[in-house]
Design an enzyme around this catalytic site. Structure first.
Site, mmCIF file in Angstrom:
data_model
loop_
_atom_site.group_PDB
_atom_site.id
_atom_site.type_symbol
_atom_site.label_atom_id
_atom_site.label_comp_id
_atom_site.label_asym_id
_atom_site.label_seq_id
_atom_site.Cartn_x
_atom_site.Cartn_y
_atom_site.Cartn_z
ATOM 1 N N ASP A 1 0.801 -1.220 0.000
ATOM 2 C CA ASP A 1 0.000 0.000 0.000
ATOM 3 C C ASP A 1 0.836 1.272 0.000
ATOM 4 O O ASP A 1 0.406 2.304 -0.499
ATOM 5 C CB ASP A 1 -0.991 0.011 1.163
ATOM 6 N N ASP B 1 3.992 1.101 13.358
ATOM 7 C CA ASP B 1 3.367 -0.211 13.429
ATOM 8 C C ASP B 1 4.118 -1.223 14.299
ATOM 9 O O ASP B 1 3.495 -1.954 15.056
ATOM 10 C CB ASP B 1 3.157 -0.838 12.052
#
Length: 877
Positions: free
Chosen positions: A75, A487
């Site tokens: 992405d 993350d």
């Protein structure tokens, strides 16, 4: 992992031109610095610091023309091609520069089913104003080695909701000059008839897909409309050289989600009898059985989805049949469906995955009778226990357990989440690859499922590095690199070419935001990061280490903190300054994890903080173009120079030079040698993103300076060995890494080595002169000695003794060897032993990994086949 949709930094001085105040700002003469005209005159080589994945893989595309030709899209991190010989991924879009950083958001890929050399990628990261660029279709005639670009008149959303749907880019299997592209935001369906060079809208399809997960979202993210989300051809309705007659498309519309053309895309209609109430994430057509399968969910994903179904369309009779393993109206339904694949070698065999089923795990369903009956990858065997049809082997990427020890029915590692791309190899029924929010997994013995056995799932992610990097430090001793990542929080990288055992835990930040070490005492470190405080009220958003990042402790923190902001350690490790990232949170000071934090005076909230690298009492804070200086260890600050860059400006203090500070920002590069009382603007530099320092060049005493910026109109990563008088560009046009530079540092031990953080391509590092010096030698080593302890007809038993031959304690060990053909490990003890082909790997257990200098341990195994001499090798860390 979930990546928060945050606007990227401005990448051009033209986007944020500033008029600087002259207060305390001394300009150099307007003579541009010398810049090497050659992009890679010194022969820099570039590699990734090995982490292994780290982000969402929304799409995997197998070529149906050539075996072992596979592509993966991410992405925010570009696209990759699988290399079967090395069993690793090759990045394909590292040439994308900062001027087109959005091209690293890949919303779809297509492998040409006629010409294996041709591949296409639809690129563009955001459809709202976070990305100023429009989308494009990239086309390659050499498997992604080189590309040509076709600009589109609209944006594409590679990092927007619905990015796991697809594939929305498709090549006609009968006439590969023809491609289709499903577009978002009301732009409908587009077609090219010249292999992707030019595109025009398909006027016959008026459906555009008006679904948005959150239409009220004013920032344009939740209100994104994914639009036309997949295209598939019925290859049984055409002949070679003529466009395929029947084409199906999926539309993000709960009233009509599947459309069909039977005249090669001229006219379109909703498919009669198609299901309503959900969105078809995937549409896969099995021409051999004349069947279209669709997987549906109630949201665009990829982070949610609570209801959905799986349907089968008989393309000859037009009959729809609901074949959901768990129907949406079942009391057990708590997920939608997305990942969908068919076995091209076994008509009627298909698999589907839950779109988002975090607890207790994703569920894979498999059918060998066209969906009449299903089996699950796992079942409950008396709650909370589960029986598994698979085994997980994350030896290659051990951090995938996330350091967790969950209670059943959860396991660590998980089988997956955000599993929107699940693909069976069209040439090999035993190979399956699937993407998750953190890695790309695969198996090569899938059909063991059908035989009642267990298949093995391993990461197949080597070479695919997808982390977004927030900060990097390279201390003068200890591990060569420590990272702060979105993350995953961050890692201590003891070796650049090995995947770390585990990310930072205790606390484990959702995202690491800032790092620092004490220059004169580099074993002292501090880090800060994000997580929602209400979810983990016992954890702090800042942590301390006294062993170079190997272990961490935390203490109390101010109330109301959810974001890490920036943090700095004094040069002697006795004082720390922290500026949490929550709006309005004041800058605070502490002397260690147990001292508590006290509010600093004279400094604005949310400043960026750094420490002087020589004077342990001096700290700096930059806010809204003004520097503030503390001379008392961070307790109080005084305003100093103004007229500095605003916005996302970054600054660093120079090791070994008291009071020397460099500031990088949109308006250029600035240097102070008097602790921020005055600054000099360096000429020729605009659009500066970040600055860092590394080991001085041979014969010089001043540190090498590294800079991501535009220098005399040339954009790139530069090095100066003479304090900015001259610059050489050290990256080249093949290594631009899109949105790079949020993190940047040189190596104080290796001249020429620079570590560069990217937004989606992980950490890359460049070495001067074809590789540069090797990493500092480890202080641990080990030896492995094998002896046969038994044998019988058809099998044998062996023992391996592992000895720490280094001068320091070892925290773990790994032994590898190669068996002759026909030998397979059948059982083992005192080590975790795995085998792939003839390659065998044994890794320590939790109780015998630590070995003192000179210490030893042993493990054993039994194996099928006649006894054979092996030569094990050993590594220790």
């Amino acid at each position: 992992m979930r990546r928060a949709p945050a606007p990227p930094p401005a990448l051009s001085a033209a986007l944020a031109a500033l008029t600087l105040a002259a207060t305390a700002l001394t300009a150099l003469a307007a003579v541009p610095p010398a810049v090497s005209p050659a992009a890679a005159a010194e022969g820099y080589t570039w590699k990734n610091v090995q982490i292994g994945g780290g982000g969402f893989v929304p799409g995997i595309v197998f070529s149906r023309k050539e075996r072992n030709l596979v592509y993966a899209r991410t992405d925010i991190g570009g696209a990759y091609r699988w290399d079967q010989a090395t069993r690793s991924w090759t990045p394909l879009l590292d040439w994308v520069g900062r001027d087109r950083w959005g091209h690293n958001g890949v919303i779809s890929m297509a492998a040409d089913p006629v010409d294996a050399d041709r591949v296409y990628a639809a690129v563009g990261m955001y459809t709202n104003d976070w990305d100023p660029g429009r989308g494009a279709v990239l086309r390659s005639a050499d498997r992604g080695r080189t590309w040509q670009t076709a600009a589109l008149p609209f944006k594409l959303g590679g990092n927007m909701p619905g990015r796991g749907m697809g594939e929305r880019l498709a090549v006609d299997p009968h006439d590969n000059r023809v491609l289709y592209l499903g577009a978002p935001e009301g732009n409908g369906l587009w077609r090219s008839t010249d292999r992707g060079a030019t595109w025009s809208r398909v006027t016959g399809l008026t459906a555009v897909g008006d679904h948005a997960d959150d239409p009220s979202d004013t920032n344009g993210y939740g209100s994104h409309r994914p639009g036309v989300v997949w295209v598939t051809f019925d290859e049984g309705t055409g002949t070679a050289g003529s466009p395929t007659r029947t084409i199906y498309v999926g539309v993000a519309d709960k009233k009509n989600t599947v459309y069909r053309s039977t005249d090669a895309g001229t006219t379109w209609e909703p498919v009669p009898g198609a299901p309503t109430g959900h969105i078809a994430h995937k549409g896969v057509l099995d021409a051999a059985s004349h069947t279209l399968y669709i997987a549906t969910s109630d949201t665009a994903g990829p982070y949610d989805g609570s209801k959905g179904d799986v349907w089968r369309l008989d393309t000859r009779s037009g009959a729809w049949t609901r074949i959901s393993p768990v129907p949406s109206d079942s009391a057990d339904a708590h997920f939608g469906y997305s990942g969908l694949t068919v076995d091209r070698n076994r008509p009627g065999t298909l698999m589907v995955a839950t779109q988002m089923s975090w607890w207790p795990d994703v569920v894979f369903f498999r059918s060998t009778d066209s969906g009449k009956t299903w089996t699950r990858a796992w079942d409950y065997s008396g709650y909370p226990n589960r029986s598994l049809r698979y085994r997980m082997d994350v030896t290659a990427t051990p951090w995938l357990t996330f350091g967790a020890t969950p209670a059943p029915p959860e396991t660590a590692p998980k089988l997956g989440w955000m599993t929107e791309s699940v693909e069976i190899d069209p040439f090999d029924s035993d190979r399956l690859m699937y993407g998750t929010g953190a890695t790309l997994y695969g198996t090569e013995d899938l059909t063991a499922w059908d035989r009642g056995g267990r298949f093995t799932v391993r990461p197949m992610v080597e070479g695919l590095e997808e982390t977004a990097v927030q900060d990097l430090v390279s201390p003068p001793s200890g591990a060569p690199l420590v990272s702060a990542l979105l993350d995953l929080g961050g890692f201590r990288h003891t070796a650049l070419d090995r995947v770390p055992e585990m990310m930072f835990t205790r606390p484990n930040f959702t995202s690491g935001t800032s790092l620092d070490y004490a220059e004169a005492k580099p074993e002292v470190m501090v880090r800060a990061g994000d997580f929602t405080d209400a979810d983990r009220p016992a954890d702090s958003h800042v942590a301390f280490s006294t062993d170079g990042g190997a272990t961490w402790t935390q203490g109390p923190e101010p109330s109301g903190v959810n974001r890490g902001g920036t943090v700095a350690a004094g040069a002697d490790g006795a004082n720390f300054v922290w500026a949490p990232g929550d709006a309005g949170q004041p800058v605070v000071h502490a002397t260690g994890p147990d001292s508590g934090w006290t509010r600093a005076t004279g400094v604005p909230a949310n400043a960026v903080v750094e420490s002087d690298r020589v004077n342990p009492r001096r700290f700096y804070a930059l806010a809204e173009g003004r520097l503030h200086v503390s001379a008392d260890g961070g307790r109080s600050f005084t305003a100093a120079a103004t007229g500095l860059p605003t916005g996302r400006a970054r600054f660093k203090a120079v090791p070994g030079a008291e009071g020397e500070i460099w500031v990088a920002g949109d308006s250029g590069l600035y240097r102070s040698t008097d602790s921020g009382a005055t600054f000099t603007k360096l000429p020729g530099v605009t659009g500066a993103v970040n600055v860092g320092f590394g080991k001085a060049a041979p014969g010089r005493t001043r540190p090498a300076v590294y800079l991501v910026a535009t220098v005399n109109g040339q954009d790139g990563l530069f090095r100066s060995d003479d304090t900015g008088a001259t610059w050489v560009r050290v990256n080249d046009d093949r290594h631009q890494y899109g949105n790079m530079g949020d993190a940047l540092t040189g190596d104080p031990r290796v001249y020429g080595r620079v570590y560069l953080g990217t937004n989606g391509r992980g950490i890359v590092y460049g070495d001067l002169g074809g590789g540069g010096p090797t990493d500092p030698p480890p202080t641990t080593g080990c030896k492995a000695v094998y002896r046969q302890t038994g044998s019988w007809s058809g099998g044998h038993q062996g023992e391996v003794t592992v000895t720490n031959t280094g001068a320091s304690p070892a925290k773990g060990w790994k032994v590898t060897w190669t068996f002759p053909a026909g030998r397979t490990v059948s059982a083992s003890w005192n080590a975790r032993v795995t085998q792939q082909g003839t390659a065998v790997t044994a890794v320590h257990e939790s109780w015998n990994g630590s070995l003192a200098a000179g210490g030893a341990t042993s493990f054993g195994f039994t194996a099928t086949g006649a006894p054979a001499e092996i030569a094990p090798s050993c590594t220790a860390g």
